[in-house]
Scaffold this active site. Structure first.
Site, PDB file in Angstrom:
ATOM      1  N   LYS A   8     -12.113 -10.283 130.623  1.00 47.17           N
ATOM      2  CA  LYS A   8     -12.724 -11.289 129.951  1.00 47.17           C
ATOM      3  C   LYS A   8     -12.512 -10.979 128.432  1.00 47.17           C
ATOM      4  O   LYS A   8     -12.684 -12.017 127.604  1.00 47.17           O
ATOM      5  CB  LYS A   8     -14.157 -11.033 129.983  1.00 47.17           C
ATOM      6  CG  LYS A   8     -14.598 -11.480 131.732  1.00 47.17           C
ATOM      7  CD  LYS A   8     -15.879 -11.978 131.692  1.00 47.17           C
ATOM      8  CE  LYS A   8     -16.572 -12.136 133.271  1.00 47.17           C
ATOM      9  NZ  LYS A   8     -16.082 -13.509 134.260  1.00 47.17           N
ATOM     10  N   HIS A  43     -24.476 -19.696 133.691  1.00 44.92           N
ATOM     11  CA  HIS A  43     -24.225 -18.986 135.046  1.00 44.92           C
ATOM     12  C   HIS A  43     -24.588 -20.009 136.137  1.00 44.92           C
ATOM     13  O   HIS A  43     -25.712 -20.695 136.479  1.00 44.92           O
ATOM     14  CB  HIS A  43     -25.261 -17.933 135.067  1.00 44.92           C
ATOM     15  CG  HIS A  43     -25.071 -17.302 136.486  1.00 44.92           C
ATOM     16  ND1 HIS A  43     -26.091 -16.432 137.187  1.00 44.92           N
ATOM     17  CD2 HIS A  43     -24.150 -17.061 137.268  1.00 44.92           C
ATOM     18  CE1 HIS A  43     -25.637 -16.009 138.284  1.00 44.92           C
ATOM     19  NE2 HIS A  43     -24.532 -16.178 138.390  1.00 44.92           N
ATOM     20  N   MET A  61     -14.946 -20.586 141.040  1.00 45.01           N
ATOM     21  CA  MET A  61     -15.976 -20.962 140.221  1.00 45.01           C
ATOM     22  C   MET A  61     -15.298 -21.999 139.504  1.00 45.01           C
ATOM     23  O   MET A  61     -15.812 -23.142 139.104  1.00 45.01           O
ATOM     24  CB  MET A  61     -16.818 -20.054 139.723  1.00 45.01           C
ATOM     25  CG  MET A  61     -17.397 -19.112 140.563  1.00 45.01           C
ATOM     26  SD  MET A  61     -18.775 -19.864 141.486  1.00 45.01           S
ATOM     27  CE  MET A  61     -19.853 -20.434 140.436  1.00 45.01           C
ATOM     28  N   SER A 100     -21.455 -13.338 136.303  1.00 48.59           N
ATOM     29  CA  SER A 100     -22.774 -13.045 137.150  1.00 48.59           C
ATOM     30  C   SER A 100     -23.339 -11.897 137.092  1.00 48.59           C
ATOM     31  O   SER A 100     -24.596 -11.597 137.232  1.00 48.59           O
ATOM     32  CB  SER A 100     -22.618 -13.276 138.682  1.00 48.59           C
ATOM     33  OG  SER A 100     -21.452 -12.811 139.016  1.00 48.59           O
ATOM     34  N   ASN A 103     -30.597 -13.682 140.672  1.00 45.93           N
ATOM     35  CA  ASN A 103     -29.658 -12.689 141.377  1.00 45.93           C
ATOM     36  C   ASN A 103     -30.788 -11.359 141.502  1.00 45.93           C
ATOM     37  O   ASN A 103     -30.817 -10.635 142.667  1.00 45.93           O
ATOM     38  CB  ASN A 103     -28.360 -12.225 141.032  1.00 45.93           C
ATOM     39  CG  ASN A 103     -27.383 -13.241 141.327  1.00 45.93           C
ATOM     40  OD1 ASN A 103     -27.722 -14.124 141.962  1.00 45.93           O
ATOM     41  ND2 ASN A 103     -26.263 -13.188 140.844  1.00 45.93           N
ATOM     42  N   VAL A 123     -13.090 -16.303 134.626  1.00 42.70           N
ATOM     43  CA  VAL A 123     -11.988 -15.387 135.007  1.00 42.70           C
ATOM     44  C   VAL A 123     -12.690 -14.291 135.644  1.00 42.70           C
ATOM     45  O   VAL A 123     -13.925 -14.127 136.022  1.00 42.70           O
ATOM     46  CB  VAL A 123     -11.053 -14.879 133.924  1.00 42.70           C
ATOM     47  CG1 VAL A 123     -10.659 -16.277 133.214  1.00 42.70           C
ATOM     48  CG2 VAL A 123     -11.898 -14.231 132.783  1.00 42.70           C
TER      49      VAL A 123
END
Ligand code: NAD
Length: 736
Positions: A420, A463, A337, A442, A513, A413
């Protein structure tokens, strides 16, 4: 006479140069006022004996974006109000209003003096229709020239003569293809097709148009002359018959007949080419009025144009916070990402520092941009110089001190709270106090991650969706303590990289999601019931979804589903996941190592290219299979769309999403929710909340409690409300 949106200059040779340049707007669009002025100009040039012909040009870098679709949206509202009083009079009113543009273009075409359109840049929709009603078209060879009739993309079609003039100017097959796909034409392609008469250097455009007039452009359109024959031949010629059989088959394959606008194009061309021109225009206008009366068109215009534009322009941006200018952005985590986030940021001209644990990992992240640039150059979409410039904006490093002057840092990360936490601390040790920290997590709640920050008010979720280069949506997630400054900066960033944001409150799975996993879960239920996988996948596409739920699950990874299910059980208890689902996914991942596309085996098999993926035959042995005739196609469609829409309604009820525009736009851009519906909540509003509640109750009786309508829906059904009336975003803004 002076005009607000136009200037009119008549030269010594009698060429009247009409220059369209709307004050205070970056793009010329057709409004009622613009049409009034064109009508006045037309009257003036026709009666002025000095005028031999007209050059219609733009004073902006683009020619025109076409009709102001907010005007069309206004027409929808007018219709709704008028319908209540007198439906027949309302239909007539709509017919007249919708025909204004068509009638005006016809007046230009038959005014007796030649008009030449001088197309200097983007020329869309109604503008292309206007250009076609001129007696000739000259286009500049600038790269920015794009000519299109893109109406079908927002659920309508070229209803101001477009479906009649295009197949009379170019061959029928190309005309159908251009209108049903809404694709862009370059100036040279338009010339090759016969849509444009001449292509010249940008600085020769007006001169070339005037020369055409001087040399005597015929002021009578070919189709107004006796014996006219369309370039593609007649409908009843052998080639015509062949063409329309194929066109109908292609239309069915591509749209599953979900898009009335596309269907109307084929009907208009087929019927119109058999009629004299004025009658053909009338037929087109009838279909156009019918389409404007269609709920799908209304929802599509609202979501895919109006709302998308409003969100893109910062509808949710807190007022009063100064605009953020980004002189440097940090991206921490140069993996899948992060590497792409760095690319899209540099593509927007913003310098990026791309950090990973060591130089090799950071370089690997930058190499992703190099690959993308190579591909773009090979396809002719970019130049070597543009590529070099973009790469020069990305600094790959493991040195955090390089982000000491960044305005915004985005972390991408590993999805691990401890990793994190360490990164947040490391970044904040060097980051200026005024800068913003964003996480691309996410699944981890932003509020929890912000507890590791010294400045939780400047901490936010940004996101992205994969592939970042292509996906147009970004979910901006507010933690409990996120402040206006962070929100404004995040929205400014999303606007800078030219994506569309939706603002979502913190919750497990955020918005997109949550909906996506409902879609996938319903497919698990269907598999377990014995619905053949191929039917699930094909019916999902027939319902308007871009990919079937099993294919989608393979893309996001089957083991990721397993991870998410396990996390739900750990956090929310056993009841949060159906045991049959867990058994299915455990079998796929643990026993069969079928993890999805990434390991070449999931619900599908992925053989080496050029062979295509195909559903894994072993799935048939999991559960006793139903025969095709035992499966009700309509019910499968209803289940797949309703389960997603119901989840979207829950997010509104919980206050996760607060604006119906965001639920709709987010669902279309985030996972391609049947665009013809206008998005998840427009799907509910479109059929009516009462009907949706009835559908959910029916589905709940046969397929489980997850279909039970929520309290909010029951309340709305009882009160006769819709999402756009109860949560009217414009009323909220006006009241604020
Ligand atoms: P990835 O494993 O491809 O990349 C993570 C990168 O972070 C690796 O390059 C790793 O070396 C680096 N890293 C780990 N610890 C670090 C540290 N302490 N300092 C600097 N760099 C460090 O993972 P990914 O798929 O890119 O996911 C990254 C984040 O994006 C996750 O939070 C994930 O949930 C989120 N996300 C992923 C997707 C997706 O489709 N993969 C979509 C949206 C969001």
């Amino acid at each position: 006479m002076t005009y607000k949106n136009f200037t009119l200059d008549i030269d010594a040779d009698g060429a009247a140069l009409v220059t369209w340049d709307m004050p205070g707007k970056s793009m010329n669009v057709f409004t009622l006022e613009v049409m009034d002025e064109i009508e006045a100009i037309l009257a003036a040039v026709v009666t002025d004996e000095k005028v031999k012909g007209v050059v219609f040009a733009s004073g902006k870098s683009a020619f025109s974006g076409g009709a102001d679709l907010t005007m069309i949206e206004g027409m929808f509202s007018m219709l709704e109000e008028a319908k209540a009083a007198d439906p027949t009079a309302a239909a007539q009113k709509l017919f007249d209003a919708a025909g204004r543009m068509s009638g005006l273009w016809r007046k230009i075409e038959t005014c007796g003096k030649p008009w030449v359109a001088a197309i200097n840049g983007t020329c869309m929709g109604g503008a292309t229709e206007l250009a076609m009603s001129c007696h000739a078209r000259v286009a500049s060879n600038a790269k920015s020239v794009k000519i299109a009739l893109p109406e079908v993309k927002v659920g309508i079609f070229p209803g101001a003569g477009g479906t009649q003039r295009l197949p009379r100017l170019i061959n029928t097959q190309d005309a159908l293809q251009i209108m049903t796909t809404g694709s862009d034409l370059t100036a040279s392609r338009a010339k090759a097709l016969g849509l444009v008469n001449e292509v010249v250097d940008p600085d020769k455009l007006i001169e070339a148009a005037k020369t055409l007039i001087k040399n005597g452009v015929d002021p009578v359109a070919p189709w107004d002359k006796k014996g006219f024959k369309a370039p593609g031949g007649t409908i009843w010629s052998p080639q015509g018959v062949q063409l329309f059989s194929a066109a109908n088959a292609i239309l069915r394959r591509e749209t599953h007949m979900n898009y009335p606008g596309a269907e109307a194009i084929v009907k208009c061309v087929y019927e119109g080419l058999q009629l004299p021109f004025d009658l053909a225009l009338k037929v087109e206008l009838r279909y156009f009025t019918q389409i404007l009366n269609n709920v799908s068109a209304r929802s599509m215009v609202r979501s895919l144009f109006v709302s998308m534009q409003e969100l893109g322009k910062g509808a949710r941006r807190p007022a009063g916070v100064p605009a953020t200018t980004f002189s440097k952005i940090g991206v921490v985590g140069a993996g899948f990402m992060g590497a792409s986030i760095a690319y899209v940021t540099a593509r927007a001209g913003i310098p990026v520092v791309l950090i990973d644990r060591d130089q090799t990992a950071a370089d690997k992240g930058k190499a992703h941009s190099e690959e993308l640039i190579k591909g773009a150059i090979a396809k002719g979409k970019s130049t070597k110089e543009e590529g070099e410039k973009l790469l020069s904006l990305i600094t790959a490093t493991s040195d955090y001190s390089q982000i000491a002057d960044a305005d915004l840092v985005i972390e991408a990360v590993f999805e691990d709270r401890t990793v994190k936490k360490a990164v947040i601390e490391q970044v904040e040790a060097v980051l200026p106090e005024s800068s913003i920290f964003a996480s691309n997590t996410s699944t981890l709640p932003i509020t929890g991650l912000a507890e590791n920050s010294k400045r939780p008010d400047q901490f936010i979720g940004v996101h992205f969706f994969s592939p970042v280069e292509k996906m147009l949506l970004v979910e901006v997630i507010l933690g409990e303590k996120t402040g206006d400054k962070a929100l404004a900066a995040a929205l400014d960033y999303v606007a800078a990289i030219r994506k569309t944001p939706i603002v979502v409150n913190d919750t497990r799975g955020f918005y997109v999601n949550r909906c996506v996993f409902r879609y996938i879960n319903e497919a698990y239920d269907m598999l377990i019931e014995g619905v053949p996988a191929v039917m699930i996948e094909n019916i999902a596409k027939a319902a308007g979804m871009p990919v079937g739920p099993l294919s989608l699950n393979d893309e996001v990874a089957v083991d990721l589903s397993q991870k998410i299910m396990k996390a739900s059980i750990a956090d929310l208890g056993e009841a949060s996941v159906k045991p049959e689902h867990m058994t299915l996914i455990d079998k796929m991942v643990n026993d069969l190592d079928r993890r999805g596309r990434k390991n070449g085996r999931g619900f599908y098999d992925y053989p080496a290219k050029p062979a295509k993926k195909s559903l894994w035959p072993g799935l048939k042995d999991f559960y006793p299979q139903k025969k095709a005739e035992e499966v009700d196609v309509k019910t499968i469609k209803d289940r797949l769309l309703a389960t997603i829409a119901l989840e979207a309604a829950r997010t509104m009820e919980e206050g996760v999403v607060t604006d119906p525009r965001e639920a709709d736009v987010g669902s279309i851009l985030g996972f391609g929710f049947a665009p013809y519906t206008g998005g998840t909540l427009s799907y509910i509003d479109g059929m009516g909340v009462k009907a949706f509640v009835a559908l959910c109750e029916k589905l709940a009786a046969s397929y489980g409690d997850h279909f039970k309508p929520t309290l909010l829906l029951l309340d709305m059904a009882a009160k006769g409300e819709s999402f756009y009336s109860r949560f009217n975003p414009k009323a909220v803004k006006a009241a604020a």
